[in-house]
Design a protein around this motif. Structure first.
Motif, PDB file in Angstrom:
ATOM      1  N   ALA A 176       0.834  -1.206   0.000  1.00 52.42           N
ATOM      2  CA  ALA A 176       0.000   0.000   0.000  1.00 52.42           C
ATOM      3  C   ALA A 176       0.870   1.258   0.000  1.00 52.42           C
ATOM      4  O   ALA A 176       0.590   2.213  -0.729  1.00 52.42           O
ATOM      5  N   LEU A 177       1.920   1.254   0.799  1.00 47.33           N
ATOM      6  CA  LEU A 177       2.823   2.413   0.846  1.00 47.33           C
ATOM      7  C   LEU A 177       3.482   2.655  -0.507  1.00 47.33           C
ATOM      8  O   LEU A 177       3.596   3.804  -0.948  1.00 47.33           O
ATOM      9  N   GLU A 178       3.902   1.598  -1.181  1.00 46.02           N
ATOM     10  CA  GLU A 178       4.518   1.743  -2.516  1.00 46.02           C
ATOM     11  C   GLU A 178       3.533   2.359  -3.500  1.00 46.02           C
ATOM     12  O   GLU A 178       3.900   3.235  -4.298  1.00 46.02           O
ATOM     13  N   ILE A 179       2.290   1.910  -3.452  1.00 43.89           N
ATOM     14  CA  ILE A 179       1.272   2.462  -4.354  1.00 43.89           C
ATOM     15  C   ILE A 179       1.023   3.931  -4.030  1.00 43.89           C
ATOM     16  O   ILE A 179       0.920   4.767  -4.936  1.00 43.89           O
ATOM     17  N   MET A 180       0.973   4.261  -2.759  1.00 41.96           N
ATOM     18  CA  MET A 180       0.737   5.653  -2.361  1.00 41.96           C
ATOM     19  C   MET A 180       1.851   6.571  -2.854  1.00 41.96           C
ATOM     20  O   MET A 180       1.577   7.697  -3.285  1.00 41.96           O
ATOM     21  N   VAL A 181       3.082   6.104  -2.795  1.00 40.86           N
ATOM     22  CA  VAL A 181       4.205   6.909  -3.288  1.00 40.86           C
ATOM     23  C   VAL A 181       4.011   7.189  -4.779  1.00 40.86           C
ATOM     24  O   VAL A 181       4.209   8.313  -5.241  1.00 40.86           O
ATOM     25  N   LYS A 182       3.584   6.183  -5.533  1.00 42.51           N
ATOM     26  CA  LYS A 182       3.331   6.379  -6.969  1.00 42.51           C
ATOM     27  C   LYS A 182       2.173   7.358  -7.187  1.00 42.51           C
ATOM     28  O   LYS A 182       2.244   8.229  -8.060  1.00 42.51           O
ATOM     29  N   LEU A 183       1.110   7.199  -6.396  1.00 44.39           N
ATOM     30  CA  LEU A 183      -0.051   8.093  -6.538  1.00 44.39           C
ATOM     31  C   LEU A 183       0.279   9.531  -6.164  1.00 44.39           C
ATOM     32  O   LEU A 183      -0.354  10.459  -6.674  1.00 44.39           O
ATOM     33  N   SER A 184       1.245   9.724  -5.283  1.00 44.21           N
ATOM     34  CA  SER A 184       1.581  11.077  -4.823  1.00 44.21           C
ATOM     35  C   SER A 184       1.994  11.985  -5.984  1.00 44.21           C
ATOM     36  O   SER A 184       1.897  13.197  -5.883  1.00 44.21           O
ATOM     37  N   LYS A 185       2.397  11.384  -7.090  1.00 41.53           N
ATOM     38  CA  LYS A 185       2.808  12.160  -8.271  1.00 41.53           C
ATOM     39  C   LYS A 185       1.612  12.642  -9.106  1.00 41.53           C
ATOM     40  O   LYS A 185       1.782  13.325 -10.105  1.00 41.53           O
ATOM     41  N   PHE A 186       0.402  12.277  -8.673  1.00 37.08           N
ATOM     42  CA  PHE A 186      -0.823  12.667  -9.379  1.00 37.08           C
ATOM     43  C   PHE A 186      -1.713  13.454  -8.416  1.00 37.08           C
ATOM     44  O   PHE A 186      -2.643  12.907  -7.814  1.00 37.08           O
ATOM     45  N   GLU A 194       0.265  12.667   4.918  1.00 35.46           N
ATOM     46  CA  GLU A 194       1.422  13.382   4.359  1.00 35.46           C
ATOM     47  C   GLU A 194       1.165  13.780   2.909  1.00 35.46           C
ATOM     48  O   GLU A 194       1.431  14.919   2.498  1.00 35.46           O
ATOM     49  N   ILE A 195       0.632  12.848   2.116  1.00 41.20           N
ATOM     50  CA  ILE A 195       0.377  13.125   0.699  1.00 41.20           C
ATOM     51  C   ILE A 195      -0.739  14.157   0.548  1.00 41.20           C
ATOM     52  O   ILE A 195      -0.621  15.104  -0.243  1.00 41.20           O
TER      53      ILE A 195
END
Length: 141
Positions: free
Chosen positions: A95-105, A132-133
Motif C-alpha cells: 500500500a505504501l509503494e502504491i501511495m508513493v506512486k499516486l503522490s505524483k498525481f 502526508e500526501i
C-alpha cells in the motif's frame, strides 16, 4: 452536475444491482472529470456490508469502469482495487509503494483512499503516508 452534487448523489447510494444505472453513473463521472471517476471506483471497491455482490458481477462492474476511460492512476491503484474485489488485503508495504506512486498525481484523493483502506495498517504507517500526501497536495494549490 457539480462534483459535490455528484458525490452526494452516489455516496452510500450506489446502485450495485442495477447495471444500466451503474453504467450511467460511471459515464457521468467521466464527464464530470477530475477525481470523480475515482469516487465511483471507491464506491465500486468498498461495497457496504449490507450489499452482497457476486465476484463475477463485481469484476464486470470494475472492468466496465476501467475500460470506460484512460488514466495512469487506474493502473497504479489496480492492485488495491482488485484486493477488495477478491476479498483480500495488500500488505502495508504494498500500500505504501502504491501511495508513493499516486503522490505524483495531485488531487487523486479517492484513489488514495482506496489504497488507504486496502491493508491492515496495524502500525498506522499507511494512514500517516495518506495524511502526508494529502497535506502535500493541499499545500501545492
Amino acid at each position: 452536475m457539480t462534483y459535490e452534487e455528484f458525490y452526494y448523489s452516489i455516496d452510500c447510494n450506489f446502485p450495485y444491482h442495477n447495471e444500466s444505472e451503474w453504467k450511467r453513473i460511471i459515464q457521468q463521472s467521466i464527464e464530470i472529470g477530475g477525481d470523480a471517476p475515482f469516487m465511483v471506483l471507491h464506491e465500486i471497491c468498498r461495497v457496504p456490508a449490507s450489499e452482497k455482490i457476486e465476484e463475477a458481477k463485481h469484476l464486470e462492474m470494475y472492468n466496465f469502469w476501467k475500460e470506460s476511460f484512460s488514466s495512469p492512476v487506474q493502473e497504479i491503484v489496480e492492485p488495491a482495487s482488485l484486493s477488495y474485489i477478491n476479498k483480500g488485503e495488500l500488505t502495508d508495504n504494498e500500500a505504501l509503494e502504491i501511495m508513493v506512486k499516486l503522490s505524483k498525481f495531485p488531487n487523486s484523493y479517492n484513489a488514495l483512499q482506496v489504497v488507504l483502506f486496502s491493508c491492515p495498517d496495524d502500525k498506522d504507517l499507511v494512514d500517516e503516508k495518506y495524511e502526508e500526501i494529502v497535506s502535500m497536495w493541499k499545500s501545492a494549490t
